[in-house]
Design an enzyme around this catalytic site. Structure first.
Site, short mmCIF file in Angstrom:
data_model
loop_
_atom_site.label_atom_id
_atom_site.label_comp_id
_atom_site.label_asym_id
_atom_site.label_seq_id
_atom_site.Cartn_x
_atom_site.Cartn_y
_atom_site.Cartn_z
N ASP A 178 -5.77 55.23 -10.12
CA ASP A 178 -5.77 53.70 -10.59
C ASP A 178 -7.12 53.53 -11.35
O ASP A 178 -7.99 52.91 -10.84
CB ASP A 178 -5.88 52.85 -9.04
CG ASP A 178 -5.55 51.54 -9.77
OD1 ASP A 178 -5.22 51.23 -10.70
OD2 ASP A 178 -5.53 50.50 -8.90
N ASN A 205 -3.65 46.99 -1.89
CA ASN A 205 -4.67 46.18 -1.57
C ASN A 205 -5.13 45.20 -2.86
O ASN A 205 -6.12 44.69 -2.75
CB ASN A 205 -6.01 46.96 -1.26
CG ASN A 205 -6.58 47.82 -2.12
OD1 ASN A 205 -5.90 48.10 -3.20
ND2 ASN A 205 -7.68 48.48 -1.80
N HIS A 225 -8.18 41.27 -7.68
CA HIS A 225 -8.18 42.70 -7.64
C HIS A 225 -7.08 43.52 -8.17
O HIS A 225 -5.94 43.07 -7.75
CB HIS A 225 -8.83 42.93 -6.26
CG HIS A 225 -8.56 44.32 -5.98
ND1 HIS A 225 -8.31 45.06 -4.75
CD2 HIS A 225 -9.27 45.49 -6.63
CE1 HIS A 225 -8.56 46.46 -4.69
NE2 HIS A 225 -9.09 46.55 -5.93
N HIS A 239 -14.30 49.06 -10.54
CA HIS A 239 -15.06 49.93 -9.67
C HIS A 239 -14.40 51.30 -9.34
O HIS A 239 -14.78 51.92 -8.40
CB HIS A 239 -15.24 49.14 -8.15
CG HIS A 239 -13.84 48.71 -7.59
ND1 HIS A 239 -13.55 47.40 -7.09
CD2 HIS A 239 -12.62 49.17 -7.68
CE1 HIS A 239 -12.44 47.30 -6.66
NE2 HIS A 239 -11.75 48.14 -6.97
N PRO A 276 -15.89 42.63 -2.79
CA PRO A 276 -15.11 41.84 -1.85
C PRO A 276 -14.86 42.20 -0.52
O PRO A 276 -15.23 43.46 -0.12
CB PRO A 276 -13.60 42.01 -2.50
CG PRO A 276 -13.79 43.31 -3.10
CD PRO A 276 -15.28 43.31 -3.27
N MET A 316 -9.36 40.93 4.01
CA MET A 316 -8.96 39.60 4.12
C MET A 316 -9.45 38.66 5.36
O MET A 316 -9.64 39.46 6.48
CB MET A 316 -7.42 39.93 4.85
CG MET A 316 -6.64 39.88 3.70
SD MET A 316 -4.97 40.36 4.25
CE MET A 316 -4.02 38.87 3.89
N HIS A 332 -18.22 48.69 -3.58
CA HIS A 332 -17.18 47.97 -3.95
C HIS A 332 -16.58 47.15 -2.96
O HIS A 332 -15.51 46.49 -3.35
CB HIS A 332 -16.32 48.87 -4.83
CG HIS A 332 -15.33 49.76 -4.11
ND1 HIS A 332 -15.61 50.47 -2.78
CD2 HIS A 332 -13.77 49.63 -4.22
CE1 HIS A 332 -14.41 50.75 -2.40
NE2 HIS A 332 -13.45 50.53 -2.84
N LYS A 366 -0.81 38.71 -1.98
CA LYS A 366 -1.00 40.24 -2.08
C LYS A 366 0.51 40.74 -2.56
O LYS A 366 1.42 40.04 -2.48
CB LYS A 366 -1.05 40.49 -0.85
CG LYS A 366 -2.57 40.16 -0.12
CD LYS A 366 -2.78 40.81 1.08
CE LYS A 366 -2.78 42.32 1.11
NZ LYS A 366 -3.88 43.33 0.37
#
Length: 411
Positions: A79, A174, A192, A284, A316, A319, A340, A410
DNA sequence: ATGTCC
């Protein structure tokens, strides 16, 4: 004498590991992984470990890996350019409706989220990518298209990804979109996400090439996922070009989503408001050339954020927990970095085994979000204590804003 | 994290 805020792990035959983890737990498996990475001969100075450190693939998430003359594609991961964006608005809590459900629905309608099955006709629809991308996507793609054609020459499978149809989409896992309130009750938008299918294609392609090159040259490694590309090779040059384009895609992906998020909110809240009063868009999960201790080096931040003096970043929470807008202190030993997030204390599998839907309902009280079986792994108790994480990195960043989420979407 | 053509 200055009190050092980090611990040092000495690695025999390797570089030091400086750990900003005072007062937070670090798994033995993560320490072993850090030891393996520290033994790579091209580490520059030392590895910097953030307080959210945990086990990753090949090397730990929550670490900063400076290298000279080589790059580890699996350290950046698949990612590529994953990160956060946040924007402060002129709205306050009083401007929001009592029932936040329609606001969440409007966001879910406006921004594709979840997986994109490539097979057309899968359950009749494709939730994760655009069928007809809206205008902001076309405008952004114009800035990415020329370089995309060049990167395709070096990463052939990139042509078969959703690329253009993935720009401005959330993804799954996530990745999330949130509406938050700060300490003065101002409304913030936060999200995000990363580079979607294109970063995945580039990441997996070069991770495989690096592993092949290691085999060709009989180079033994403590972990296959530490396979590297040496500077001066075609693969190195091609990867540097491709990874930088994927990072640009990820940043624009977040910008396009933010534009569409604001538009979606305006369909529900008719009162005029301004956005981007303050705005941050930070990776990040990425690699780039930077200048540290008098040298140009490659800095790989795998689950870490740039924190140059005065630079804003986003940390962050999980949740139902707090999130922070932070300002960097330019700490040289950390290569100007911070954590991060909170960092997991247990695997997703373990969290799903250990907690129930009732636990998740209780933990996310007051947040308009999904509370079903598929999001139990995001429960705050599966993460480290965010307050302890912030204390452990107080010489890396200062807190500018504390945000509490009230709506969460989400993938 | 992605996508189901590995």
């Amino acid at each position: 004498m200055k009190h050092e805020e980090y611990d040092v792990m000495n690695v025999e035959g390797g570089s030091h590991v400086k750990m900003w983890t005072k007062g937070v737990p670090v798994e033995d498996a993560a320490k072993k992984q850090l030891t393996n990475t520290a033994k790579m001969p091209f580490i520059y100075k030392h590895i910097a470990v953030m307080p959210d450190v945990h086990l990753g693939k090949g090397s730990t998430i929550g670490s900063v890996i400076p290298t000279l003359g080589a790059i580890i594609p699996a350290a950046v991961g698949v990612d590529i350019g994953c990160g956060m964006m946040a924007a402060k608005t002129t709205l306050t809590a009083n401007d929001l409706p009592d029932n936040l459900g329609p606001l969440r629905s409007a966001i879910e309608r406006a921004i594709p989220h979840g997986m994109s099955p490539k097979t057309r006709g899968f359950k009749g629809r494709d939730k994760g990518s655009w069928e007809t991308p809206p205008t902001p996507v076309d405008a952004a793609w114009l800035q990415l298209k020329d370089e995309f054609d060049l990167v395709c020459l070096k990463t052939p499978k990139l042509k078969n990804t959703n690329n253009y149809r993935h720009l401005g989409t959330l993804g799954s896992g996530n990745h999330f979109i949130e509406i938050c309130l700060d300490e003065l009750n101002f409304v913030w938008f936060m999200l995000h996400s990363g580079s979607r299918g294109v970063g995945n294609a580039i990441g997996t392609h070069f991770i495989e090439l690096a592993k092949q090159d290691m085999r060709t040259h009989f180079i033994n490694l403590p972990d296959q996922d530490l396979a590297y590309l040496p500077e001066g090779t075609n693969h190195y040059d091609d990867y540097v070009e491709a990874v930088s384009w994927a990072q640009k895609f990820a940043r624009m992906n977040r910008e396009v989503m933010m534009q569409n998020l604001v538009a979606a909110v305006r369909t529900i809240i008719t009162k005029p408001f301004q956005t981007h009063v303050e705005a941050v868009n930070c990776h990040h999960n990425y690699v780039q050339k930077e200048h540290h201790f008098g040298k140009d080096v490659l800095i790989t931040r795998k689950g870490a954020v740039s924190a140059k003096a005065g630079e804003l970043g986003i940390i962050p929470g999980s949740m139902g927990a707090k999130s922070f807008i932070v300002r960097g202190k330019g700490n040289a030993d950390s290569f100007h970095s911070c954590s991060h997030g909170a960092g997991r204390t247990m695997s997703r599998t373990q969290a799903k085994k250990q907690f129930t839907i009732a636990d998740q309902v209780k933990a996310t009280e007051g947040v308009e979000c999904r509370k079903d079986a598929d999001v139990i792994d995001e429960i705050p108790m599966a993460y480290k204590d965010i307050d302890a994480v912030m204390v452990a990195q107080r010489d890396l960043v200062e807190v500018v804003h504390t945000l509490k989420q009230i709506v969460c979407v989400k993938g």
